[in-house]
Design an enzyme around this catalytic site. Structure first.
Site, mmCIF file in Angstrom:
data_model
loop_
_atom_site.group_PDB
_atom_site.id
_atom_site.type_symbol
_atom_site.label_atom_id
_atom_site.label_comp_id
_atom_site.label_asym_id
_atom_site.label_seq_id
_atom_site.Cartn_x
_atom_site.Cartn_y
_atom_site.Cartn_z
ATOM 1 N N CYS A 113 6.426 31.336 -39.493
ATOM 2 C CA CYS A 113 6.851 30.400 -40.004
ATOM 3 C C CYS A 113 6.382 29.069 -39.532
ATOM 4 O O CYS A 113 6.507 28.093 -40.109
ATOM 5 C CB CYS A 113 8.313 30.489 -40.057
ATOM 6 N N HIS A 256 11.046 23.950 -42.107
ATOM 7 C CA HIS A 256 10.629 25.371 -42.716
ATOM 8 C C HIS A 256 11.912 25.770 -43.343
ATOM 9 O O HIS A 256 13.047 25.650 -43.123
ATOM 10 C CB HIS A 256 10.217 26.186 -41.573
ATOM 11 N N ASN A 286 12.652 32.155 -48.443
ATOM 12 C CA ASN A 286 11.724 31.664 -47.255
ATOM 13 C C ASN A 286 10.245 32.139 -47.538
ATOM 14 O O ASN A 286 10.012 33.328 -47.667
ATOM 15 C CB ASN A 286 12.419 32.283 -46.033
HETATM 16 N N1 COA Z 1 23.587 41.821 -49.121
HETATM 17 C C1 COA Z 1 24.984 42.153 -48.866
HETATM 18 N N2 COA Z 1 25.219 42.620 -47.580
HETATM 19 C C2 COA Z 1 24.478 42.301 -46.637
HETATM 20 C C3 COA Z 1 23.070 42.136 -46.768
HETATM 21 C C4 COA Z 1 22.764 41.728 -48.108
HETATM 22 N N3 COA Z 1 21.672 41.288 -48.598
HETATM 23 N N4 COA Z 1 22.354 42.038 -45.473
HETATM 24 C C5 COA Z 1 23.332 42.443 -44.644
HETATM 25 N N5 COA Z 1 24.569 42.694 -45.292
HETATM 26 C C6 COA Z 1 25.737 43.067 -44.644
HETATM 27 C C7 COA Z 1 25.595 43.729 -43.385
HETATM 28 O O1 COA Z 1 25.344 45.172 -43.458
HETATM 29 C C8 COA Z 1 26.966 43.516 -42.611
HETATM 30 O O2 COA Z 1 27.760 44.594 -43.113
HETATM 31 P P1 COA Z 1 28.658 45.083 -42.185
HETATM 32 O O3 COA Z 1 29.758 44.109 -41.458
HETATM 33 O O4 COA Z 1 29.468 46.210 -42.903
HETATM 34 O O5 COA Z 1 28.018 45.779 -40.882
HETATM 35 C C9 COA Z 1 27.385 42.162 -43.425
HETATM 36 O O6 COA Z 1 26.642 41.931 -44.191
HETATM 37 C C10 COA Z 1 27.331 40.993 -42.385
HETATM 38 O O7 COA Z 1 25.852 41.006 -41.929
HETATM 39 P P2 COA Z 1 25.610 39.858 -40.815
HETATM 40 O O8 COA Z 1 24.343 40.174 -40.108
HETATM 41 O O9 COA Z 1 26.771 39.703 -39.951
HETATM 42 O O10 COA Z 1 25.484 38.631 -41.724
HETATM 43 P P3 COA Z 1 25.371 37.110 -41.296
HETATM 44 O O11 COA Z 1 26.560 36.390 -41.652
HETATM 45 O O12 COA Z 1 24.867 36.905 -39.788
HETATM 46 O O13 COA Z 1 24.164 36.490 -42.211
HETATM 47 C C11 COA Z 1 21.851 36.650 -42.264
HETATM 48 C C12 COA Z 1 23.025 37.546 -42.205
HETATM 49 C C13 COA Z 1 20.577 37.382 -42.145
HETATM 50 C C14 COA Z 1 21.743 35.899 -43.689
HETATM 51 C C15 COA Z 1 21.851 35.416 -41.044
HETATM 52 O O14 COA Z 1 21.994 35.981 -39.940
HETATM 53 C C16 COA Z 1 20.838 34.455 -41.410
HETATM 54 O O15 COA Z 1 20.865 33.501 -41.821
HETATM 55 N N6 COA Z 1 19.864 34.774 -40.010
HETATM 56 C C17 COA Z 1 18.800 33.752 -39.988
HETATM 57 C C18 COA Z 1 17.692 34.503 -40.718
HETATM 58 C C19 COA Z 1 16.421 33.534 -41.133
HETATM 59 O O16 COA Z 1 16.228 32.602 -41.086
HETATM 60 N N7 COA Z 1 15.364 34.223 -40.900
HETATM 61 C C20 COA Z 1 13.906 33.882 -40.987
HETATM 62 C C21 COA Z 1 13.490 32.836 -39.842
HETATM 63 S S1 COA Z 1 11.950 32.195 -40.055
#
Ligand code: COA
Length: 329
Positions: A113, A256, A286
């Protein structure tokens, strides 16, 4: 030393729009989950017949047109991508041929990224020293071809989209210029956001064959989030300090487009309102190396940026890598 500036930009996104509701038909997810966690409403997915070099070519042609140069003036091509058409060579060599250019230098940058800002920084150094006059810098991806489009891969699948953005950098004889670039990496976080195969590590192979389960991006979302909200403000402040600027001197931050919540956290830490932070993640998700040039090209298209404005581009992504570029328009 000379100075460089951006003289034209262009972008291209695939026609194929995938809404959150479309995703909920192929995996266990929902519009509400995706929007509340990321701000994304829809993204573009390249169809099988569209590859990264196709989008890169369209974006480059638009940038050439907007910069009003002859393509024969281009004397270097740098492409940021992690989803090149082939494992090697890079998309940059394909662009050299497709744009019908002379046998100029062309190379790809694999800084995920952060790759667009890394590429802008390299172009800036070449122009500053006089080694190049006009450099085509592209960020382009069709990474959604690599993601696992099922409930198993949903944490990654809902966030990413495809697209390309291109900038032409050329020597500047005015105040308008790239003021500074700052590049960083910390490889200890390698496995927090990565695609293990195809690669040469012994871990990518099982009994002489590539382990196909490793042929898709994997992410520790929380770890990425935690680091991103620290590194983005840090590298933006680094740009401000290097140029003796205050955040109030900045017209826009162009981050980004990782996640709207990450952009909100950046704004909070910098004590600025969200109207100073360019965002188009609701439309495209993204798009990795393409997100900054697409966002910047769209901001220019809608006349948000005027001559003399100072903006800061900032990125964070796999590696981890992070970077910023301060630009006086
Ligand atoms: N739809 C529904 N549920 C989902 C899911 C989706 N697409 N993806 C994950 N889940 C579930 C998980 O399995 C988890 O379930 P569980 O509690 O039963 O285990 C639950 O949702 C919560 O997951 P969690 O990882 O705690 O959610 P979060 O609040 O941390 O959000 C992201 C997840 C990925 C959105 C967040 O961590 C994030 O934005 N991270 C940065 C990602 C990013 O920007 N990446 C690129 C960088 S260049």
């Amino acid at each position: 030393m000379y100075k460089s500036k951006i003289i034209g930009m262009g972008y291209s996104v695939p026609e194929n729009i995938i809404s959150n509701n479309d995703l909920s038909k192929i995996m266990d997810t929902s519009d509400d989950w995706i929007q509340s966690r990321s701000g994304i409403k829809e993204r573009r997915w390249a169809t099988n017949d569209v590859s990264t070099s196709d989008l890169a070519l369209e974006a480059s042609r638009a940038a050439i047109k907007n910069s009003k140069i002859n393509s024969s003036d281009i004397d270097m091509i740098i492409v940021g991508t992690l989803s090149s058409d082939y494992f090697f060579p890079g998309v940059s060599a394909q662009l050299q041929e497709k744009l019908n250019l002379k046998t100029i230098g062309a190379f790809d940058i694999k800084a995920a990224c952060s790759a667009f800002i890394y590429s802008v920084s390299i172009a800036d150094q070449f122009i500053k020293t006089g080694a190049a006059n006009t450099v085509l810098v592209v960020g382009a991806e069709t990474q959604t071809k690599l993601i696992e489009k099922s409930t198993k891969g949903r944490d990654v699948a809902v966030l990413f989209g495809d697209g390309a953005g291109a900038a032409l950098l050329s020597r500047s004889n005015s105040e308008s210029s790239i003021l500074s670039t700052h590049l960083h990496s910390d490889g200890k976080h390698l496995k927090s956001l990565w695609m293990e195969a195809p690669g040469t590590s012994k871990d990518s192979w099982v009994n002489g064959s590539i382990d196909l389960s490793k042929f898709t991006p994997k992410m520790n979302g929380r770890e990425v989030f935690r680091n991103a909200v620290t590194r983005f403000p840090e590298v933006i402040n680094e740009a401000l300090d290097a140029n003796d600027l205050d955040i109030n001197d900045i017209k826009f931050i162009v981050p980004h487009q990782a996640n709207y919540r990450i952009s909100e956290a950046i704004a909070k830490k910098l004590n600025i309102k969200m109207d100073k932070v360019i965002s188009n993640i609701h439309k495209y998700g993204n798009t990795t190396a393409a997100s900054i040039p697409i966002a910047l090209a769209e901001a220019l298209e809608s006349n948000k940026i005027s001559k003399g404005d100072i903006i800061i581009l900032a990125a964070f992504g796999a590696g981890f890598t992070w970077a910023s570029a301060a630009i006086r328009w």
